[in-house]
Scaffold this active site. Structure first.
Site, mmCIF file in Angstrom:
data_model
loop_
_atom_site.group_PDB
_atom_site.id
_atom_site.type_symbol
_atom_site.label_atom_id
_atom_site.label_comp_id
_atom_site.label_asym_id
_atom_site.label_seq_id
_atom_site.Cartn_x
_atom_site.Cartn_y
_atom_site.Cartn_z
ATOM 1 N NE ARG A 123 -3.782 -0.050 2.320
ATOM 2 C CZ ARG A 123 -4.949 -0.042 1.687
ATOM 3 N NH1 ARG A 123 -5.340 -1.102 1.010
ATOM 4 N NH2 ARG A 123 -5.738 1.008 1.731
ATOM 5 C CD GLN A 128 -3.735 6.194 -4.589
ATOM 6 O OE1 GLN A 128 -2.778 6.946 -4.773
ATOM 7 N NE2 GLN A 128 -4.820 6.579 -3.957
ATOM 8 C CB SER A 134 -8.759 -0.028 -3.109
ATOM 9 O OG SER A 134 -7.962 0.112 -1.952
ATOM 10 C CE1 TYR A 229 -5.793 -3.478 4.263
ATOM 11 C CE2 TYR A 229 -3.397 -3.652 4.425
ATOM 12 C CZ TYR A 229 -4.552 -3.668 3.674
ATOM 13 O OH TYR A 229 -4.462 -3.877 2.322
#
Length: 372
Positions: A123, A128, A134, A229
């Site tokens: 991450r 991204q 995601s 997380y």
């Protein structure tokens, strides 16, 4: 270099790993695309569209590959598909983790497969655009609200009618990650009163920005790992959390659970006692069903009923929105390949010093590189 796009063989999987738009982009780089016949049909993409984009339609594309060529998939390959792949094939899929299945690890080593598991991408900002977790969580969060609205015998919005006022449904979302935030936004669009819980106080602002009420408890400990997380908390913190959830669930019409701890069984947030305290006619949609479930009574892939409370445990929910799920997943795969492809050499560069490669490369050159 050849790239094989395989038709998914897992029951219920309707997605495809490449769509005509991404095939066209890869073909423009000089890659030769082999698409299995009918691979995109269940996602809404005909073979003719792939051919127009520059691909060749074949029956068993993996059998035409050479060492160093690439296979892209959503689910991991079957044993039969692996048998047809030459030694040294590169395989990219959503998740290639063995999860205790030794035969798969042996196959990686014996066939010297280079396996890139996209669910392990780091991450970081550079990754991204490759973030499949995601992309798919966004879809799951949206669809979970539609499932809840369909199962609930009430309107979501408040309505003023000649027969009187219908009060808005109360929706409670557990976990304010990507899936949770999308669930909040969707439920709000449908007119529900939304509240959300997360053990990470940092997400409070995001929840409130979407018009939901944040339900939090002062844990007195750090509940977030280095990657952002949620992580497991102490027994005392868990007790406080359960007391708070019990009170909230008593007034909830629809609860959507999204809490996951990477690499572990999903945390149980809703106990059997909590379910029995909920009002008959209320609904739980457990998005963590595939990893054991956030509700103690969830049955993966089934709909249970306890004291009049419906508990839905959908499996592979994103596949029910196959067209857009495929488009998003294919773009994630394309971003990874654009990062790895060395156009001058005409091959993928799997540099172990690259942070992105290091994060998701689980097997290479006859070795298993990560504990999976």
């Amino acid at each position: 270099m050849q790239v094989a796009v395989l038709k998914e063989s897992v029951a219920g999987e309707r997605r495809v790993a490449a769509v005509p738009a991404t095939v066209e982009k890869l073909a423009s780089l000089g890659l030769h695309l082999l698409v299995e016949r009918g691979a995109g049909l269940e996602s809404g993409f005909a073979d003719a569209e792939y051919e127009k984009a520059g691909a060749k339609i074949v029956d068993r594309p993996e059998a035409s590959l050479a060492a160093g060529d690439l296979v892209v998939r959503v689910q991991r390959p079957s044993e039969k598909e692996l048998d047809r792949m030459p030694e040294g094939t590169i395989v990219v899929a959503y998740s290639l983790q063995a999860r205790g299945e030794e035969w798969l690890l042996e196959r990686w080593k014996r066939q010297r497969i280079s396996a890139l598991s996209l669910d392990l991408l780091p991450r970081i900002a550079r990754a991204q655009s490759m973030d499949v977790l995601s992309s798919m969580a966004n879809i799951a969060g949206y669809k979970s609200v539609l499932l809840a609205a369909n199962a609930l015998a009430k309107f979501f919005p408040m309505l003023m009618t000649a027969a009187g006022t219908v009060l808005a449904a109360k929706v409670f979302v557990l976990g304010a990650g990507v899936a949770g935030l999308q669930a909040i936004a969707t439920a709000r669009r449908l007119g529900a009163l939304v509240s959300a819980f997360d053990i990470r106080p940092a997400v409070k602002e995001q929840v409130e920005s979407l018009g939901a009420r944040f339900v939090g408890v002062g844990l007195g400990e750090h509940a977030e790992d280095a990657k952002g997380y949620a992580k497991e908390v102490s027994a005392d913190a868990k007790r406080k959390e359960q007391e708070l959830l019990l009170e909230e669930l008593k007034i909830t019409d629809a609860c959507i659970t999204t809490a996951l701890v990477p690499g572990k069984r999903a945390p149980v947030l809703i106990t059997a006692e909590m379910v029995r305290a909920m009002r008959p006619g209320s609904v739980i949609v457990d998005l963590a069903a595939e990893q054991g479930g956030n509700c103690e009574l969830t049955e993966p892939g089934k709909e249970a009923s306890v004291n009049g409370v419906a508990i839905l445990g959908p499996v592979n929910l994103v596949s029910t929105m196959a067209l857009q799920a495929s488009q998003l997943y294919a773009r994630n795969v394309l971003s990874l390949l654009l990062h790895l492809y060395d156009q001058k050499a005409g091959r993928l560069s799997l540099d172990p010093a690259d942070e992105i490669v290091k994060g998701c490369l689980i097997a290479h050159a006859g070795e298993v590189l990560q504990p999976v």
